[in-house]
Structure formats: structure tokens, C-alpha cells
Design an enzyme around this catalytic site. Sequence first.
Site, PDB file in Angstrom:
ATOM      1  N   ALA A 124      -4.694   2.490  -2.293  1.00  0.00           N
ATOM      2  CA  ALA A 124      -4.701   1.167  -2.985  1.00  0.00           C
ATOM      3  C   ALA A 124      -4.982  -0.086  -2.179  1.00  0.00           C
ATOM      4  CB  ALA A 124      -3.087   0.979  -3.170  1.00  0.00           C
ATOM      5  N   LYS A 125      -4.996  -0.954  -3.129  1.00  0.00           N
ATOM      6  CA  LYS A 125      -5.592  -2.345  -2.256  1.00  0.00           C
ATOM      7  C   LYS A 125      -5.328  -3.428  -3.247  1.00  0.00           C
ATOM      8  CE  LYS A 125      -8.264  -3.080   1.128  1.00  0.00           C
ATOM      9  NZ  LYS A 125      -8.095  -2.492   2.525  1.00  0.00           N
ATOM     10  N   GLY A 126      -4.913  -4.558  -2.588  1.00  0.00           N
ATOM     11  CA  GLY A 126      -4.626  -5.585  -3.737  1.00  0.00           C
ATOM     12  C   GLY A 126      -5.061  -7.137  -2.904  1.00  0.00           C
TER      13      GLY A 126
END
Length: 434
Positions: A124-126
Site C-alpha cells: 500500500a502507499k498513501g
Amino acid sequence: MSSNTPPTTVESTVSQPGDEEEVTSAVATARRQLEHAAAHLDIDSNIIERLKYPAAVHEVTVPVERDDGTVDVFTGYRAHHDSVRGPYKGGLRYHPGVTREECIGLSMWMTWKCAVMDLPFGGAKGGIVVDPKELSTSEKERLTRRFTDEIRDTIGPNKDIPAPDMGTDSQTMSWIMDAYSMQEAETLPGVVTGKPPVIGGSYGREEAPGRSVALIAREACNYYDYSPTETTVAVQGFGSVGANAARLLDEWGAIVVAVSNVNGAAYDPAGLDPHKIPSHDEEPEAVTDYADEIIGNDELLTLDVDLLIPAAIGDVITEANADSIQAHLIVEGANGPTTFAADEILAERDIPVVPDILANAGGVTVSYFEWLQDINRRSWSLEEVQDELDQEMMSAWNDVRAEVEKRDVTWRDAAYIVALSRLVDAHANRGLWP
Ligand code: GLU
């Protein structure tokens, strides 16, 4: 907030693999790397096709009251790529250049990174599109708490566990942990990693990405027969990753000739003392005050050194400068510092590039240790963390090196092959639902 996006929307909002104008975007680079490595493996192309797309990208609006009482509105993202091997895991960045596509590309790299390290996590990445330098501490706190609330349904200790990345730190993680725990009415330290040890963080987490870069650089130097005490090193970026890597390599006998920040590089062909130069966290943007000779960042990248460590931002080694690189070996400290085109040029020039998904994976590996400590309600000593990290890094290095030797491929392809073999196996076993 969006949930699972139907394929027609994916088609219209995510650039397609092979889209020329996207060639330096994180998602385009990640997809090309995936295709390149997959070509070496006899694996189900349907699974590779699935891995080109994120499972979901959550986009949220984050209104924040400024200190003067006005309200500014920011955009935040959390991209979930693949969770076949475990909960989503990856950093959260605050930077004006954050985009939806960047988050997708970075989330793909997290999937491979966790799989190379054999961690039971997905990718994931945000991020939030914001320049954190323009916010006061209380504005940053309000932004973080509101963002946490907006993505609350999508994160959790068994769902998606954010961590620090560019522009965020242990304080940011503390606020997220607090905001999430207050809403859930129980203290849940396992919802984020990279916290201060006093609230469930792990000793050694802050230094871990730099430590792994140094460990992998040392192994790579040994592999190519560079004497540890004569190896010259240039490091772009003197934040947590660059400074910790430079200092350890210096302690192990390497000659660190250049380190840089956004303003330029301190350079001394006889060797600098990276312990005497403050890192970005110790004294922001001070690197150039600590040397007699200052050179530009472009010049640092093309110095005639044994080892080059790009540890600042993405896309710094490109088609435009790959021909001028004089380093004999590159170890990636940042995520995605080398574009796909540059990779091909460097491969043709026989300059090995040890990829980010292996070299800087110490960060997420100690994040995993932190998460284990949180869910088990116990704390490991710094020595325990470092010993375990060193073992995990050596084991991943050996797995990747075995593929390099067996298949005569680049280090990046080899790391992808290790990751993809595990991912494809997991997908094949779980199958496609429904
Ligand atoms: N942001 C770091 C990375 O890119 C760490 C991610 C994590 O610990 O979850 O690897």
C-alpha cells in the site's frame, strides 16, 4: 471515499501499461519493471495482469482549519495494491508532488518489497498533496487527525498499516495511532508502525532503511571485490536513509566523498566525516555548510566513485544522465530513483543497480518487527532488532543473489523474480474469487 473500483473506471483513470508519456511516473516504471521480470518466468499471465492494477485507490478530501481561522482543503490518497500475502503495508507521504498514480506505483513497489523480504504483508502507499514545510505543527496535527478519520474504514492492524515516508515521521504516526484508537475506543498501536518506542514503536525502526542500504551495499561491494577500506561512495540525500547509510559505511571503512541535500552536495575527494554533518532531521538543509567544496546534485550523480547511493527522491537517474554515470555500482536508497529507460542503459553499460525493493527494505522489515511487538504486547531490545534485521537482510540478499547467478539477470529482475514467485504461488493457491 471510493471502494473497489470497477474495471471500466480503472481503465479510464489509470494510465495503461506502455503509455509513452507516463514513462517516468512511478506506476509506469513499476509496470514496465514487472513485465520485464515476468518475461523470465514461466508463470500464469493472468496473475501478472492482475498485479498491474491496484485493488483499490481511496481518495479523500481533507479540510483543515489553519491557525488564522481560515479553512484549506487538501486531497489525500491511500492506494491498496495487493493483499494476497497479508494486510496492506506501506508509507504515507506529505509532499506537494503526491498524485494518485504515484501512490499506485509506490504501492506496487511495497508489494514486491514485502514479498522479497518474505514478510506476511501486501503493498500500500498513501499521501496528502501538501507541502508540510508550509504548515505549523498544530496544522499538521489537525491535517493528520482528519485524514485518519477519512481513511478510518480502510486501515487497521489487520487491514492496512501505514508508516512514515517522505514528509512524515514518528510524530505523524503517533497522531494517527491516537486518532484511530480514540475512534475505536481501544488503544491499537498495531494500526501504524514507525511510532516512538514509548507508545509501541520499535527500537531501531528509524535507522532501519539506512542500515539495510548499508548492509546490502557492503554485500554488493564484497560481491564485486571492492575492498571495504578503499571503496569510494557518493550519497544523494542526507535524510534518515542517506545519513544512516553513509555513517555506517564510513564506520565500516568506506570513503564517503559526497553527501547532498536539496541545495547541493558537500564534496571532498579525500573523504568527509558523515557523523559531523547533520542529517536533515538533526538540522534541516545544513549539509552545504559543512564542507569547503560544494557541488551540484547533478554532478554528485556523475562522480567517478565506486558506489553511488541515490537516497533522496524518485526519478533522478534518467535517460538524460544514465550515460554520464561513472559509478561502478548503484545501490538504491530512495524508492524508484532509476527510470526504466535508465535501467536499460545502465544494464548495457554493465553498471549493476541493486534495487530499492531489496536495499531499503529494512524499513518495512523493522515495521514488521514493530507490528509483531504491538500485537504481542512486548518490546524487543535494539540489539535483538538489529540482529533479526541483519539476518533477514542477508537471507533476502542470498535469495536475490542466487537468481542473479542462476539466470544471469540484473539485480532488479532477480529481486522481482524472488518476489513474483512468492506472489504468484500465493495467488495460485488462493485462486480468484468468486
Ligand atoms: N515508507 C517505507 C518504505 O517505502 C516504509 C514502509 C513501512 O514500513 O510500511 O519502505
